[in-house]
Design a protein around this motif. Structure first.
Motif, short mmCIF file in Angstrom:
data_model
loop_
_atom_site.label_atom_id
_atom_site.label_comp_id
_atom_site.label_asym_id
_atom_site.label_seq_id
_atom_site.Cartn_x
_atom_site.Cartn_y
_atom_site.Cartn_z
N LEU A 1 0.81 -1.21 0.00
CA LEU A 1 0.00 0.00 0.00
C LEU A 1 0.85 1.27 0.00
N ALA A 2 2.06 1.20 0.55
CA ALA A 2 2.93 2.37 0.60
C ALA A 2 3.23 2.91 -0.79
N GLN A 3 3.33 2.04 -1.77
CA GLN A 3 3.57 2.50 -3.14
C GLN A 3 2.46 3.42 -3.61
N TYR A 4 1.23 3.07 -3.28
CA TYR A 4 0.08 3.85 -3.70
C TYR A 4 -0.11 5.07 -2.82
N ARG A 5 0.24 4.93 -1.55
CA ARG A 5 0.18 6.06 -0.64
C ARG A 5 1.11 7.16 -1.13
N ASN A 6 2.33 6.78 -1.52
CA ASN A 6 3.30 7.76 -2.04
C ASN A 6 2.78 8.41 -3.31
N LEU A 7 2.17 7.63 -4.19
CA LEU A 7 1.61 8.16 -5.43
C LEU A 7 0.56 9.21 -5.14
N TRP A 8 -0.38 8.89 -4.25
CA TRP A 8 -1.46 9.83 -3.95
C TRP A 8 -0.97 11.03 -3.15
N GLU A 9 -0.02 10.83 -2.26
CA GLU A 9 0.51 11.97 -1.52
C GLU A 9 1.18 12.96 -2.47
N ARG B 1 0.44 13.41 -5.65
CA ARG B 1 -0.62 14.08 -6.40
C ARG B 1 -1.32 15.13 -5.55
N LEU B 2 -1.57 14.80 -4.30
CA LEU B 2 -2.22 15.78 -3.42
C LEU B 2 -1.31 16.97 -3.14
N ASP B 3 -0.01 16.73 -3.03
CA ASP B 3 0.94 17.84 -2.86
C ASP B 3 0.90 18.78 -4.05
N ARG B 4 0.87 18.22 -5.27
CA ARG B 4 0.80 19.05 -6.47
C ARG B 4 -0.52 19.82 -6.53
N PHE B 5 -1.60 19.17 -6.15
CA PHE B 5 -2.90 19.82 -6.13
C PHE B 5 -2.90 20.97 -5.12
N GLY B 6 -2.34 20.73 -3.93
CA GLY B 6 -2.25 21.78 -2.91
C GLY B 6 -1.41 22.95 -3.37
N ALA B 7 -0.30 22.65 -4.07
CA ALA B 7 0.55 23.73 -4.58
C ALA B 7 -0.19 24.55 -5.64
#
Length: 111
Positions: free
Chosen positions: A78-86, A88-94
């Protein structure tokens, strides 16, 4: 049976939840899970075969507990997908922060 198939059943997840509190015998799990002893035994066998549960005899009793290794393997997967979504969310927040700081009003969706 893979880990996801083993944990897909809600009764097995209830049994795993009961075992989070520590080592239990079947009757304790029956009370907590609210199903018949034969059902708990069947699900414990499946969880044991999938590697999630171990059993140790204690006289006439059989005590069941969770094994940490399969949960660590799930967490690593799951960490692989957690890193992927984190990411994406960081880019969205920026992007949101950039829009706020530039004073641009948010775009309205057209219907």
């Amino acid at each position: 049976m893979n880990a996801f198939e083993a944990l897909a059943d809600p009764t097995r997840r209830s049994i795993v939840e009961a075992l989070r509190k520590g080592e239990r015998q079947v009757n304790d799990i029956v009370e907590e899970a609210g199903i018949h002893q034969s059902g708990v035994s069947r699900h414990l066998r499946i969880l044991h075969e999938a590697g999630f549960v171990s059993m140790r005899p204690d006289g006439q009793r059989r005590l069941y507990c969770l094994r940490p290794e399969p949960f660590r393997e799930l967490d690593q997967w799951l960490a692989q997908y957690r890193n992927l979504w984190e990411a994406r969310l960081d880019r969205f927040g920026a992007a949101l922060e950039k829009r706020r700081s530039s004073g641009s009003p948010p775009k309205k969706e057209s219907k």
